[in-house]
Every structure is written in C-alpha cells, then in structure tokens.
Design an enzyme around this catalytic site. Structure first.
Site, PDB file in Angstrom:
ATOM      1  N   TYR A 159       0.843  -1.204   0.000  1.00  0.00           N
ATOM      2  CA  TYR A 159       0.000   0.000   0.000  1.00  0.00           C
ATOM      3  C   TYR A 159       0.881   1.259   0.000  1.00  0.00           C
ATOM      4  O   TYR A 159       0.742   2.116  -0.864  1.00  0.00           O
ATOM      5  CB  TYR A 159      -0.882  -0.022   1.240  1.00  0.00           C
ATOM      6  CG  TYR A 159      -1.858   1.125   1.354  1.00  0.00           C
ATOM      7  CD1 TYR A 159      -2.975   1.207   0.521  1.00  0.00           C
ATOM      8  CD2 TYR A 159      -1.675   2.120   2.312  1.00  0.00           C
ATOM      9  CE1 TYR A 159      -3.887   2.254   0.643  1.00  0.00           C
ATOM     10  CE2 TYR A 159      -2.586   3.160   2.443  1.00  0.00           C
ATOM     11  CZ  TYR A 159      -3.692   3.225   1.610  1.00  0.00           C
ATOM     12  OH  TYR A 159      -4.591   4.252   1.737  1.00  0.00           O
ATOM     13  N   VAL A 202     -11.333   3.185  14.600  1.00  0.00           N
ATOM     14  CA  VAL A 202     -12.639   3.762  14.947  1.00  0.00           C
ATOM     15  C   VAL A 202     -13.735   2.714  14.771  1.00  0.00           C
ATOM     16  O   VAL A 202     -14.557   2.491  15.676  1.00  0.00           O
ATOM     17  CB  VAL A 202     -12.935   5.015  14.084  1.00  0.00           C
ATOM     18  CG1 VAL A 202     -14.354   5.506  14.325  1.00  0.00           C
ATOM     19  CG2 VAL A 202     -11.927   6.129  14.391  1.00  0.00           C
ATOM     20  N   GLY A 256      -1.564   1.692  24.088  1.00  0.00           N
ATOM     21  CA  GLY A 256      -2.634   2.678  23.855  1.00  0.00           C
ATOM     22  C   GLY A 256      -2.128   4.107  23.881  1.00  0.00           C
ATOM     23  O   GLY A 256      -2.912   5.052  23.760  1.00  0.00           O
ATOM     24  N   PRO A 308       2.792   2.914  12.847  1.00  0.00           N
ATOM     25  CA  PRO A 308       3.412   4.166  13.278  1.00  0.00           C
ATOM     26  C   PRO A 308       3.021   4.560  14.702  1.00  0.00           C
ATOM     27  O   PRO A 308       1.887   4.349  15.109  1.00  0.00           O
ATOM     28  CB  PRO A 308       2.895   5.197  12.263  1.00  0.00           C
ATOM     29  CG  PRO A 308       1.940   4.513  11.382  1.00  0.00           C
ATOM     30  CD  PRO A 308       1.837   3.079  11.757  1.00  0.00           C
ATOM     31  N   ARG A 309       3.969   5.158  15.430  1.00  0.00           N
ATOM     32  CA  ARG A 309       3.695   5.587  16.811  1.00  0.00           C
ATOM     33  C   ARG A 309       2.816   6.835  16.826  1.00  0.00           C
ATOM     34  O   ARG A 309       1.960   6.987  17.684  1.00  0.00           O
ATOM     35  CB  ARG A 309       5.016   5.941  17.529  1.00  0.00           C
ATOM     36  CG  ARG A 309       5.923   4.782  17.846  1.00  0.00           C
ATOM     37  CD  ARG A 309       5.485   3.973  19.054  1.00  0.00           C
ATOM     38  NE  ARG A 309       5.083   4.788  20.192  1.00  0.00           N
ATOM     39  CZ  ARG A 309       4.208   4.406  21.126  1.00  0.00           C
ATOM     40  NH1 ARG A 309       3.631   3.221  21.029  1.00  0.00           N
ATOM     41  NH2 ARG A 309       3.915   5.183  22.131  1.00  0.00           N
TER      42      ARG A 309
HETATM   43  N1  LIG Z   1     -10.338   6.381   4.617  1.00  0.00           N
HETATM   44  C1  LIG Z   1      -9.159   6.850   4.961  1.00  0.00           C
HETATM   45  O1  LIG Z   1      -8.910   7.132   6.136  1.00  0.00           O
HETATM   46  C2  LIG Z   1      -8.081   7.045   3.934  1.00  0.00           C
HETATM   47  C3  LIG Z   1      -6.826   7.520   4.355  1.00  0.00           C
HETATM   48  C4  LIG Z   1      -5.841   7.719   3.416  1.00  0.00           C
HETATM   49  C5  LIG Z   1      -6.083   7.482   2.077  1.00  0.00           C
HETATM   50  N2  LIG Z   1      -7.299   7.024   1.688  1.00  0.00           N
HETATM   51  C6  LIG Z   1      -7.481   6.738   0.258  1.00  0.00           C
HETATM   52  O2  LIG Z   1      -8.768   7.168  -0.173  1.00  0.00           O
HETATM   53  C7  LIG Z   1      -9.287   6.246  -1.127  1.00  0.00           C
HETATM   54  C8  LIG Z   1     -10.653   5.763  -0.688  1.00  0.00           C
HETATM   55  O3  LIG Z   1     -10.523   5.108   0.571  1.00  0.00           O
HETATM   56  P1  LIG Z   1     -11.794   4.543   1.359  1.00  0.00           P
HETATM   57  O4  LIG Z   1     -11.548   4.712   2.795  1.00  0.00           O
HETATM   58  O5  LIG Z   1     -13.040   5.089   0.777  1.00  0.00           O
HETATM   59  O6  LIG Z   1     -11.651   2.992   1.046  1.00  0.00           O
HETATM   60  P2  LIG Z   1     -12.717   1.955   0.507  1.00  0.00           P
HETATM   61  O7  LIG Z   1     -12.081   0.617   0.540  1.00  0.00           O
HETATM   62  O8  LIG Z   1     -14.026   2.137   1.200  1.00  0.00           O
HETATM   63  O9  LIG Z   1     -12.899   2.438  -0.990  1.00  0.00           O
HETATM   64  C9  LIG Z   1     -12.016   2.073  -2.027  1.00  0.00           C
HETATM   65  C10 LIG Z   1     -12.872   1.704  -3.230  1.00  0.00           C
HETATM   66  O10 LIG Z   1     -12.006   1.335  -4.311  1.00  0.00           O
HETATM   67  C11 LIG Z   1     -12.556   0.175  -4.941  1.00  0.00           C
HETATM   68  N3  LIG Z   1     -11.462  -0.540  -5.615  1.00  0.00           N
HETATM   69  C12 LIG Z   1     -10.429  -1.191  -5.049  1.00  0.00           C
HETATM   70  N4  LIG Z   1      -9.642  -1.701  -5.998  1.00  0.00           N
HETATM   71  C13 LIG Z   1     -10.184  -1.350  -7.186  1.00  0.00           C
HETATM   72  C14 LIG Z   1      -9.839  -1.596  -8.540  1.00  0.00           C
HETATM   73  N5  LIG Z   1      -8.750  -2.298  -8.860  1.00  0.00           N
HETATM   74  N6  LIG Z   1     -10.635  -1.087  -9.515  1.00  0.00           N
HETATM   75  C15 LIG Z   1     -11.751  -0.380  -9.211  1.00  0.00           C
HETATM   76  N7  LIG Z   1     -12.133  -0.126  -7.944  1.00  0.00           N
HETATM   77  C16 LIG Z   1     -11.347  -0.605  -6.945  1.00  0.00           C
HETATM   78  C17 LIG Z   1     -13.160  -0.614  -3.805  1.00  0.00           C
HETATM   79  O11 LIG Z   1     -14.118  -1.556  -4.226  1.00  0.00           O
HETATM   80  C18 LIG Z   1     -13.778   0.497  -2.965  1.00  0.00           C
HETATM   81  O12 LIG Z   1     -15.094   0.808  -3.355  1.00  0.00           O
HETATM   82  C19 LIG Z   1      -8.258   5.124  -1.267  1.00  0.00           C
HETATM   83  O13 LIG Z   1      -7.457   5.376  -2.399  1.00  0.00           O
HETATM   84  C20 LIG Z   1      -7.443   5.253  -0.016  1.00  0.00           C
HETATM   85  O14 LIG Z   1      -6.121   4.802  -0.204  1.00  0.00           O
HETATM   86  C21 LIG Z   1      -8.307   6.789   2.584  1.00  0.00           C
END
Ligand SMILES: NC(=O)c1ccc[n+]([C@@H]2O[C@H](COP(=O)([O-])OP(=O)(O)OC[C@H]3O[C@@H](n4cnc5c(N)ncnc54)[C@H](O)[C@@H]3O)[C@@H](O)[C@H]2O)c1
Length: 339
Positions: free
Chosen positions: A151, A194, A213, A280-281
C-alpha cells in the site's frame, strides 16, 4: 450550492462505491454535476450508492482500474484502492497493481482528455515518521519490503507517476495526502481503530487496544475531508500539492477508546494485544499548506463526528470478523459484503 448549467461537469470517481468515494459522489451530485462511478466492488458495496440508483445524473460502471477505461469526462478523482490494512494485505500484489496500474490508466485517460485529475494519496507515504507532525516536504520513512509496503509503496509510486505526467506532459494534477478519516459508511470489519472500537462496543465485546494505547492518531470526519478534496480540485491552476488533508487534533488510542465507551456504555472492558509490525507511533498532519492554499480547515470535532458514525453502525447488522471473507468474482478476489 446553487447550480449554474454552464458550470455542470461530467466527473469520474474511481472507487466511488467505497466509503469516501460515495460521500464525494453525493456532494458532486448535490452541486449539480454528472458523475460516473467506477468500482470493481472489491471493498466497496452497492449499498453505499443504492440511494443514487434512479438519479438522472449518476451512472455506475463495474470496472477494475488495472485495465484501461474509455470515457469522456471533465475531471477525474482517483480513489480506487483498498484502504485498510486488513483489505490491502489480503491480496498485496493486487493492491500495488491497483495503485500503480490504476494510476497509469487514469493518468493516460486524463492526458487524452487534457482534464484535471486528483489522486487520493495517503499519510502512509510518510511511513513511520521521524518528524511530527508531518509536513508535505517530509520524504517519509517507509519500509519497502514489509507487509504494509504494497500500500505505502504503491501510493508513493502513484504520486511519482502523477508528478512525472505533470512534468513530462503538463497534466493538471492534484495530489491529496489523506489522513485517517472516519464517518458513516465505513466498512464495519475493516479493522481500523474507529470502526473496531465502535463495533466491539456495540456487540458488547472487549475493546482491543494494540500496544499500550499511548500511540496517537488524528481523526478527520468524512464531511471535512470531502470539502478538502473538492477544494483541492478547484484550486488554482499551478497548485498540484501534495497537500495534507486531515484533522490535526491528536488523540491517544486509549483516549479514543474512552470516548467510544462514553457513548456506547459497555462492561466488557479492554484487552491488549501486541502492536502490529510497522505500525506508526504518531500520525498527525501539519495542515498549514491546506489552510493557506485551499483556505480549508476541519470543522467537526471527534465528539461530534462519533455520533453519526455510531448511528451508522447501529443501523447495519455488523458482521463478525469471520464474515469478512474473500470470494472470487470474475477471476479477481474480492470481499463479500453483507451490507
Ligand atoms: N479512509 C481513509 O482514512 C483514507 C486515508 C488515506 C487514504 N485514503 C485513500 O482514499 C481512497 C478511498 O478510501 P476509502 O476509505 O473510501 O476505502 P474503501 O475501501 O471504502 O474504498 C475504495 C474503493 O475502491 C474500490 N477498488 C479497489 N480496488 C479497485 C480496482 N482495482 N478497480 C476499481 N475499484 C477498486 C473498492 O471496491 C472500494 O469501493 C483510497 O485510495 C485510499 O487509499 C483513505
């Protein structure tokens, strides 16, 4: 927001059936735009977008971003990627492919259309940071060969691709580094702190704290995050980011557990488990750049945001861990969603 027909855009949201993507789509539709949601439903669920089924400006396409996509749009938000460790470690090769091949395919599309493209990057690009809070000019401390690397390094490589398309092809890019975000429509079994705490408290199970924690996190409510993404997409031409989008209020994991128990009384207590590898801490964004360039500031406190989040989890049949099972679909593995 009043809609002017001239300002209506056709917008592609990849990962639109996921947690953040579905909220983003709601906001874009409310602003009068047309939205094409592309998702392979790996971690996302139709339930997140079922209320849009008959919406005249909404379209859903089941598609894996690892393969090229041909659509005509004015803007692209690239969110497709499993985001929680449980999900992205299930099939790490596919995770890196989604980040890297997905970025290449979406950047290629944006290049052909000469349109703005926004990348949902992550605070994980900072790895286990030596500086605190993290600013965008910090290059990070990432293990390239650990279980989180699929990731972290996938997202870092995607950022590299975005900036190379910008330098080499003049593509208008926007890169958001998203920090921990929570809210309704989070996956109940995504293993993030969460959702873990809330589901455990609702089920009367002990709350699991990894380590002692005292490690800290900051939590951004989903509405604030979406506001930041939309502001970034609309930002001045020359502004590419990367820009941190997150809530800088910092809490220990123990403090979060106490808040959840305050809202969902449970006598089940707390169990402690060892910290996972490379956890990560500390994680807290420095959001000076977002404040300056986007005039963006989170407005929802953790106490306020936990209430609708808990309501969301009360409203669904929260699965047990064992229900988060992989299943195959058209050759690619995905998580079966009961909700
Ligand atoms: N939620 C957070 O706290 C957070 C933090 C940092 C980054 N992000 C980034 O934000 C984006 C959305 O995160 P989220 O929390 O909504 O996650 P999520 O898993 O709910 O949503 C990701 C979506 O991408 C789709 N997906 C995965 N692989 C795919 C592929 N190969 N082709 C098409 N669709 C695909 C999944 O089915 C899902 O609907 C991600 O890129 C994630 O890395 C989220």
């Amino acid at each position: 927001m009043p809609h002017l027909y001239e300002s209506r855009k056709r917008i592609l949201v990849t990962g639109g059936a996921g947690f953040l993507g579905s909220h983003l789509i709601d906001r874009l539709l409310a602003a009068g735009h047309e939205v094409i949601c592309v998702d392979n439903l790996f971690t996302g669920t139709k339930r997140n977008i079922e209320h849009l089924h008959d919406h005249p400006r909404f379209e859903f396409t089941r598609h894996d971003v690892c393969f090229p996509l041909y659509v005509e749009v004015d803007e692209i938000y690239n969110l497709a990627c499993p985001a929680s460790p449980i999900h992205y470690q299930h099939d790490p090769v596919q995770t890196t492919k989604t980040s890297v091949h997905g970025a290449i395919n979406m950047l290629g599309l944006a290049k052909r259309l000469r349109c703005r493209i926004l990348q949902a990057s992550t605070s994980e690009v900072y790895g286990d940071p030596e500086v605190h809070p993290q600013r965008e000019d910090y290059w990070g401390r990432v293990n390239p060969i650990g279980p989180r690397s699929c990731y972290d390094e996938g997202k870092r490589c995607a950022e590299t691709l975005f900036f190379d398309y910008h330098r080499q092809h003049g593509l208008p890019i926007k890169v958001a580094r998203i920090f921990n975000t929570y809210g309704p429509r989070m996956h109940p079994a995504d293993g993030r702190v969460v959702s873990n705490f809330i589901v455990q408290a609702l089920q009367g199970e002990p709350i699991t704290i990894y380590g002692d924690g005292s490690q800290t996190r900051s939590f951004c409510y989903v509405d604030d995050l979406i506001e930041g993404l939309i502001g970034l997409m609309a930002s001045a031409d020359g502004f590419t980011g990367p820009v941190n989008i997150g809530n800088p209020d910092e809490f220990t994991i123990k403090e979060l557990a106490d808040k959840v128990v305050g809202l969902i009384p449970t006598n089940a207590g707390i169990v402690r488990k060892p910290l996972p590898q490379d956890d990560p801490r500390h994680r807290r964004p420095d959001i000076s750049l977002a404040r300056e360039k986007l005039e963006w500031n989170p407005t929802v406190s953790l106490d306020e945001g936990l209430i609708p989040t808990i309501e969301h989890f009360r409203g669904i049949a929260a699965p047990q861990r064992g229900d988060l099972r992989p299943s195959t679909n058209g050759g690619s593995t995905r998580w079966a969603n009961r909700h």
